[in-house]
Design a protein around this motif. Structure first.
Motif, PDB file in Angstrom:
ATOM      1  N   VAL A 164       0.882 -11.320  38.176  1.00  0.00           N
ATOM      2  CA  VAL A 164       0.228 -10.219  37.473  1.00  0.00           C
ATOM      3  C   VAL A 164      -0.185 -10.698  36.090  1.00  0.00           C
ATOM      4  O   VAL A 164       0.638 -11.253  35.354  1.00  0.00           O
ATOM      5  CB  VAL A 164       1.185  -9.011  37.336  1.00  0.00           C
ATOM      6  CG1 VAL A 164       0.441  -7.816  36.760  1.00  0.00           C
ATOM      7  CG2 VAL A 164       1.799  -8.662  38.679  1.00  0.00           C
ATOM      8  N   ASP A 172       4.765 -19.539  34.452  1.00  0.00           N
ATOM      9  CA  ASP A 172       3.389 -19.478  34.971  1.00  0.00           C
ATOM     10  C   ASP A 172       2.521 -20.417  34.123  1.00  0.00           C
ATOM     11  O   ASP A 172       1.717 -19.973  33.296  1.00  0.00           O
ATOM     12  CB  ASP A 172       2.891 -18.029  34.914  1.00  0.00           C
ATOM     13  CG  ASP A 172       1.448 -17.870  35.372  1.00  0.00           C
ATOM     14  OD1 ASP A 172       0.921 -18.800  36.009  1.00  0.00           O
ATOM     15  OD2 ASP A 172       0.860 -16.813  35.086  1.00  0.00           O
ATOM     16  N   GLU A 177       8.248 -15.739  32.772  1.00  0.00           N
ATOM     17  CA  GLU A 177       8.108 -14.538  33.598  1.00  0.00           C
ATOM     18  C   GLU A 177       9.333 -14.281  34.465  1.00  0.00           C
ATOM     19  O   GLU A 177       9.960 -15.209  34.964  1.00  0.00           O
ATOM     20  CB  GLU A 177       6.874 -14.655  34.518  1.00  0.00           C
ATOM     21  CG  GLU A 177       5.618 -14.985  33.732  1.00  0.00           C
ATOM     22  CD  GLU A 177       4.328 -14.594  34.407  1.00  0.00           C
ATOM     23  OE1 GLU A 177       4.374 -13.909  35.447  1.00  0.00           O
ATOM     24  OE2 GLU A 177       3.272 -14.981  33.876  1.00  0.00           O
ATOM     25  N   THR A 203       3.777 -12.092  31.691  1.00  0.00           N
ATOM     26  CA  THR A 203       4.438 -12.739  30.560  1.00  0.00           C
ATOM     27  C   THR A 203       4.292 -11.903  29.297  1.00  0.00           C
ATOM     28  O   THR A 203       3.277 -11.222  29.120  1.00  0.00           O
ATOM     29  CB  THR A 203       3.872 -14.163  30.348  1.00  0.00           C
ATOM     30  OG1 THR A 203       4.816 -14.939  29.604  1.00  0.00           O
ATOM     31  CG2 THR A 203       2.534 -14.155  29.596  1.00  0.00           C
ATOM     32  N   LYS A 220      -4.326 -21.910  37.027  1.00  0.00           N
ATOM     33  CA  LYS A 220      -2.899 -21.610  37.159  1.00  0.00           C
ATOM     34  C   LYS A 220      -2.281 -22.240  38.395  1.00  0.00           C
ATOM     35  O   LYS A 220      -1.113 -21.970  38.709  1.00  0.00           O
ATOM     36  CB  LYS A 220      -2.710 -20.087  37.199  1.00  0.00           C
ATOM     37  CG  LYS A 220      -2.929 -19.441  35.832  1.00  0.00           C
ATOM     38  CD  LYS A 220      -2.937 -17.947  35.911  1.00  0.00           C
ATOM     39  CE  LYS A 220      -2.949 -17.309  34.520  1.00  0.00           C
ATOM     40  NZ  LYS A 220      -1.653 -17.327  33.838  1.00  0.00           N
ATOM     41  N   PHE A 230      -3.411 -12.013  40.695  1.00  0.00           N
ATOM     42  CA  PHE A 230      -3.965 -13.292  41.144  1.00  0.00           C
ATOM     43  C   PHE A 230      -2.823 -14.002  41.857  1.00  0.00           C
ATOM     44  O   PHE A 230      -1.712 -13.471  41.941  1.00  0.00           O
ATOM     45  CB  PHE A 230      -4.498 -14.112  39.966  1.00  0.00           C
ATOM     46  CG  PHE A 230      -3.460 -14.496  38.951  1.00  0.00           C
ATOM     47  CD1 PHE A 230      -3.111 -13.625  37.929  1.00  0.00           C
ATOM     48  CD2 PHE A 230      -2.808 -15.716  39.025  1.00  0.00           C
ATOM     49  CE1 PHE A 230      -2.138 -13.972  36.995  1.00  0.00           C
ATOM     50  CE2 PHE A 230      -1.836 -16.080  38.088  1.00  0.00           C
ATOM     51  CZ  PHE A 230      -1.501 -15.193  37.072  1.00  0.00           C
ATOM     52  N   GLU A 273       4.064 -19.622  30.231  1.00  0.00           N
ATOM     53  CA  GLU A 273       4.217 -18.163  30.343  1.00  0.00           C
ATOM     54  C   GLU A 273       5.561 -17.872  31.003  1.00  0.00           C
ATOM     55  O   GLU A 273       5.722 -18.068  32.207  1.00  0.00           O
ATOM     56  CB  GLU A 273       3.077 -17.547  31.181  1.00  0.00           C
ATOM     57  CG  GLU A 273       1.705 -17.633  30.536  1.00  0.00           C
ATOM     58  CD  GLU A 273       0.648 -16.791  31.249  1.00  0.00           C
ATOM     59  OE1 GLU A 273       0.959 -16.207  32.313  1.00  0.00           O
ATOM     60  OE2 GLU A 273      -0.483 -16.731  30.747  1.00  0.00           O
TER      61      GLU A 273
END
Ligand code: MG
Length: 296
Positions: free
Chosen positions: A77, A168, A139, A254, A185, A110, A137
Motif C-alpha cells: 500500500v 519496502d 513497514e 510506511t 520497488k 501495488f 521504507e
C-alpha cells in the motif's frame, strides 16, 4: 507464537522461536514451508508438530525471511500514513498532484514480486547501474491465514494469521520515470522480510511503533495511529474482487521519514546498514552491498 524460517543442512526449516532465551524448537514438517503450517493453523497443531526434545540456539542459525518464497506477489500500500503522504507531496516527486490531494481517498495498491524477498542480514543489491536514488521504507506486514473473497471489514481479523516486518526498498528514480511503482520497488533483494512472524493472538497492537534506522540514526519513528486505511479496510478492499489466500502478505505502508522526504534527499549508499523495527516484531537489519554483484 513466533515462527522463523531458517537454513539447516542446506534445507529450509520452520521453528518456534522463544525470544526470552533466543532458542528455536523445530517443527517436524516435510516441506519446511511456513505457508503449509499457516494453511492448517491452530496453536495446538503447531505444538503437536514440535520435534520433541530438539532445542537450537538462534545464534547458530542462518535466518531466512519467515516466508522466503511467497507463492505470489506481495501486496503493498502506497502513501498510507498521513505525515508520509504529506512529505511525499512536499518532495515534488509527483508534479501532477494538486494541493489538498496528498491524502488518498482510496488505498493505493501495488505489488512487489516474490523474487524480491530476502531475509534478515542479507545484503540489499544497490543496483547502482539502474538507480542513484535508493530509499528505505519501514513497514508492518500482515500475513493472511484463512483465505477468502469479499471479506467484510468487521470479519477481517478472522483472516489474519499474523505479522512480520518488511523494508519496502525503492529506487525513487525508477519509481518516478516509469510512473507505475512496480519496477522501482521490485528489483532483486528489494523486499527484506523478518526476522520472524508472530501470530495475531500474541501480538499487542496497542501503542505500536514502527521505526527505521540508517547507520544507527533514527529516520522513521511513528505509531500506527497515523495510518490512513486500517488493516480491516485494506483486507476488505483487496478481497472485494481478489481471492486472498493463506500466506498472502500485505505490507501496510510506511510512515514519514523516508530518504526522499529530506531536503536534500538522503538516499542509501553501498555500505549503509538499514534496520526496521517494531515492538513485538523484532529488528530487521540489512546492509547495502558494496557492489551491485551480490548473490543472495
Ligand atoms: Mg511502501
Amino acid at each position: 507464537m513466533k515462527l522463523i524460517s531458517y537454513l539447516h543442512d542446506g534445507q529450509t526449516r520452520v521453528g518456534v522461536l522463544d525470544t526470552r532465551d533466543s532458542t528455536v524448537r523445530p517443527l517436524a514438517i516435510e516441506s519446511g514451508d511456513l505457508i503449509s503450517v499457516i494453511e492448517s493453523w491452530t496453536p495446538e497443531r503447531a505444538e503437536s508438530l514440535l520435534d520433541a526434545g530438539i532445542v537450537l540456539a538462534l545464534d547458530d542459525l542462518t535466518i531466512l525471511a519467515p516466508i522466503p518464497k511467497p507463492r505470489r506477489n506481495i501486496f503493498c500500500v502506497g502513501k498510507n500514513y498521513r505525515a508520509h503522504a504529506r512529505e511525499f507531496a512536499n518532495s515534488g516527486f509527483d508534479e501532477s498532484l494538486s494541493l489538498g490531494e496528498e491524502i488518498p481517498s482510496h488505498p493505493i495498491f501495488f505489488t512487489k514480486p516474490a523474487s524480491s524477498v530476502v531475509g534478515p542480514g542479507a545484503p540489499i543489491n544497490p543496483h547502482t547501474s539502474l538507480t542513484s536514488a535508493l530509499d528505505y521504507e519501514a513497514e508492518i506486514a500482515v500475513i493472511i491465514g484463512r483465505g477468502g473473497m469479499n471479506i467484510a471489514a468487521e470479519d477481517a481479523w478472522q483472516h489474519v494469521w499474523g505479522y512480520t516486518l518488511i523494508n519496502d526498498v525503492t529506487a525513487r528514480d525508477l519509481q518516478k520515470q516509469h510512473k507505475q511503482w512496480f519496477l522501482g520497488k521490485s528489483l532483486d533483494t528489494f523486499c527484506p522480510m523478518g526476522p520472524w512472524a508472530v501470530t495475531l493472538d500474541e501480538f499487542d497492537q496497542t501503542g505500536l511503533t514502527i521505526e527505521c534506522w540508517v547507520n544507527g540514526e533514527l529516520r522513521q519513528n511513528a505509531t500506527t495511529d497515523d495510518l490512513i486505511f486500517d488493516i480491516p479496510t485494506l483486507i476488505s478492499t483487496l478481497s472485494a474482487g481478489i481471492t486472498l489466500e493463506a500466506g498472502d502478505i500485505i505490507a501496510t505502508g510506511t510512515p514519514v521519514g523516508v530518504g526522499l522526504g529530506f531536503d536534500p534527499p538522503r538516499f542509501l549508499a553501498p555500505g549503509d546498514v538499514v534496520s526496521v523495527r517494531a515492538n513485538g516484531l523484532g529488528t530487521l537489519t540489512n546492509p547495502i552491498a558494496e557492489t551491485s554483484r551480490v548473490n543472495v
